[in-house]
Design an enzyme around this catalytic site. Structure first.
Site, short mmCIF file in Angstrom:
data_model
loop_
_atom_site.label_atom_id
_atom_site.label_comp_id
_atom_site.label_asym_id
_atom_site.label_seq_id
_atom_site.Cartn_x
_atom_site.Cartn_y
_atom_site.Cartn_z
CE LYS A 162 2.73 -60.37 56.58
NZ LYS A 162 2.96 -59.01 56.36
CG ASP A 198 5.09 -54.04 56.36
OD1 ASP A 198 6.54 -54.50 56.09
OD2 ASP A 198 4.22 -54.47 57.25
C1 BGC Z 1 6.96 -60.30 55.98
C2 BGC Z 1 7.66 -58.88 55.97
C3 BGC Z 1 6.88 -57.83 56.82
C4 BGC Z 1 6.22 -58.29 57.97
C5 BGC Z 1 5.36 -57.19 58.82
C6 BGC Z 1 6.45 -60.42 57.26
O1 BGC Z 1 5.79 -61.94 57.51
O2 BGC Z 1 7.74 -61.37 55.60
O3 BGC Z 1 8.03 -58.57 54.68
O4 BGC Z 1 7.43 -56.86 56.68
O5 BGC Z 1 5.64 -59.78 57.96
O6 BGC Z 1 4.19 -57.17 57.90
#
Ligand code: BGC
Length: 455
Positions: A162, A198
């Site tokens: 992200k 999460d």
């Molecule tokens: C992460 C995950 C996370 C998901 C939703 C992804 O970019 O790698 O660990 O659960 O985003 O937040």
């Protein structure tokens, strides 16, 4: 008019690569099924694009958990601190209080030390305001990034995803970094820590209400899911009995090129201009951090090809990330909304432009929903065959802005078709990652009591 009709036809042709047939979705699901197995394998794991990370969560709630907990939630747009009470008698998880702290972009892209100092400062402020500073409460830390967990309280960040990219954290134990930051301050302390993704928090918070809940799914800034896997298939952890929750990290699906035949030129562009090119290809076709940008790129190209706005671009349309994902659901709400939004974006529109823009938004969000459905069906089908069941009844705990804001009927319809022998209930989790983190901590405590009773 005839002119408008041919324009719509041309537009439809344009959007074809985003339309995935049921057969294609079945194919996507079959590819993911193979990747799940690769991720679980002892030797194949290292190169697997879908990481299938053990979470050390072995049990879902049984309703006897209780106590007071702190929860931290980092991974979306905000950072949150919560004080949570788990009440056994009423089988309730109560949020006593919570506080949101913004994470400025400089911190998201700064050093790890700055990030954890910021987190420790927010937590300190919260404890002060709640008069909790003297207590050392157990803490559940929802950290929504791929982590290699060595235990419930030891969790190594594999990589940022992200919008985050803090230096000096990848490859390090996040619990240690948090504790070090708290000790640097020296004005409060915390009890035992449980690390939670999460998805796991979401599954666990729904699990208190519905003990059939064995999958957690997030469709928000990012996307991912976890589910309860048979221990005998989790080759990287000792033991054959019972189950363990696996954090699939399905966002990484396609990182080895396995989805190249459905990736469009627009997806390629979004990936190239992201802060982590080549990583989380599946996530970039589905989640909130990227959907708006995909729509913008399609609109830009259509405008250049004279299919929209008489070929006239606006500053906002030209600027990366200016078309926010939340606009998609607003546009899907109706044409009046669409027209207002186009005006705010500085575009000179005719009524047919509004129809085309709405069609583009519908197409992109429906592809997102259908891809998600294919992945979810893969998990429910796997749970069903794992247990040699003819029919599986299961509940999926869900959270995330994209799931909440968009019509979910598309996703549900597609899952039904792709997993016909699974009867799936969707439960939107309220405050999942915060309350869920507390639940994980509570279950871990319950389990460790049971174990020491046995000894
Ligand atoms: C992460 C995950 C996370 C998901 C939703 C992804 O970019 O790698 O660990 O659960 O985003 O937040």
């Amino acid at each position: 008019t005839v002119d408008q009709l041919t324009r719509v036809e041309e537009v439809e042709k344009y959007l074809e690569p985003f339309q995935l047939s049921l057969e294609m979705l079945q194919e996507v699901s079959a590819r993911l099924r193979k990747d799940l197995i690769r991720g679980l394998g002892k030797r194949s794991h290292h190169k697997a694009p879908v990481k299938m990370l053990p979470t050390f969560v072995r049990a879902t709630p049984d309703g006897t958990e209780k106590g007071d907990f702190l929860a931290l939630d980092l991974g979306g747009t905000n950072f949150r601190v919560l004080h949570v009470r788990v009440e056994e008698e009423e089988q309730r998880v109560l949020k006593m209080n919570s506080q949101i702290c913004a994470i400025p972009k400089e911190i998201m892209l700064g050093t790890g030390e700055q990030l954890f100092d910021h987190i420790a400062a927010c937590l300190g402020e919260f404890l002060e305001s709640q008069k909790l500073k003297g207590q050392t409460l157990p803490l559940g830390f929802t950290f929504s990034f791929p982590c290699e967990q060595l235990g419930i309280d030891k969790s190594i960040l594999i990589r940022w995803t992200k919008g985050f990219n803090c230096s000096g954290v990848e490859g390090k134990d996040v619990v240690k970094l948090l504790k070090e930051a708290i000790h640097r301050r020296g004005d409060y302390d915390i009890g035992t820590v449980a690390m939670v993704n999460d998805t796991v928090g979401t599954m666990m918070s729904c699990g208190y209400r519905d003990q059939n809940c064995e999958i957690g799914m997030i469709v928000g800034t990012g996307t991912n899911a976890c589910y309860m896997e048979e221990m005998k298939h989790v080759k990287r952890v000792e033991g054959e009995d019972g189950r363990m929750c696996i954090n699939t990290e399905w966002g990484g699906f396609g990182d080895d090129g396995s989805l190249n035949d459905i990736v469009t030129e627009f997806d390629v562009e979004v990936d190239k201009t992201s802060i982590n090119p080549g990583i989380h290809i599946f996530e970039k076709m589905i989640s909130g951090m990227y959907l708006g940008e995909i729509v913008r790129l399609v609109l830009v190209k259509m405008t250049k090809d004279q299919l929209l706005f008489k070929g006239q671009m606006s500053e906002a349309l030209r600027t990366p990330e200016q078309f926010e994902t939340k606009l998609i659901s607003e546009i899907e709400d109706g044409l009046d909304n669409t027209k207002k939004i186009l005006t705010t974006l500085g575009l000179d529109w005719e009524p047919v432009d509004a129809c085309v823009v709405r069609l583009v938004c519908d197409t992109i969000s429906s592809r997102s929903a259908r891809l998600c459905a294919a992945a979810l069906a893969t998990l429910t089908n796997r749970i069903r065959t794992n247990r040699k069941l003819d029919h599986l009844k299961t509940t999926v705990g869900v959270d995330g802005t994209v799931y909440r804001k968009h019509p979910t009927i598309e996703l549900q319809k597609a899952v039904c078709l792709l997993a016909p022998r699974c009867d799936i209930t969707f439960l939107v989790s309220e405050d999942g990652s915060g309350k869920g983190a507390a639940m994980v901590t509570a279950v871990a405590q319950r389990e460790s009591c049971v174990r020491s009773d046995d000894e």
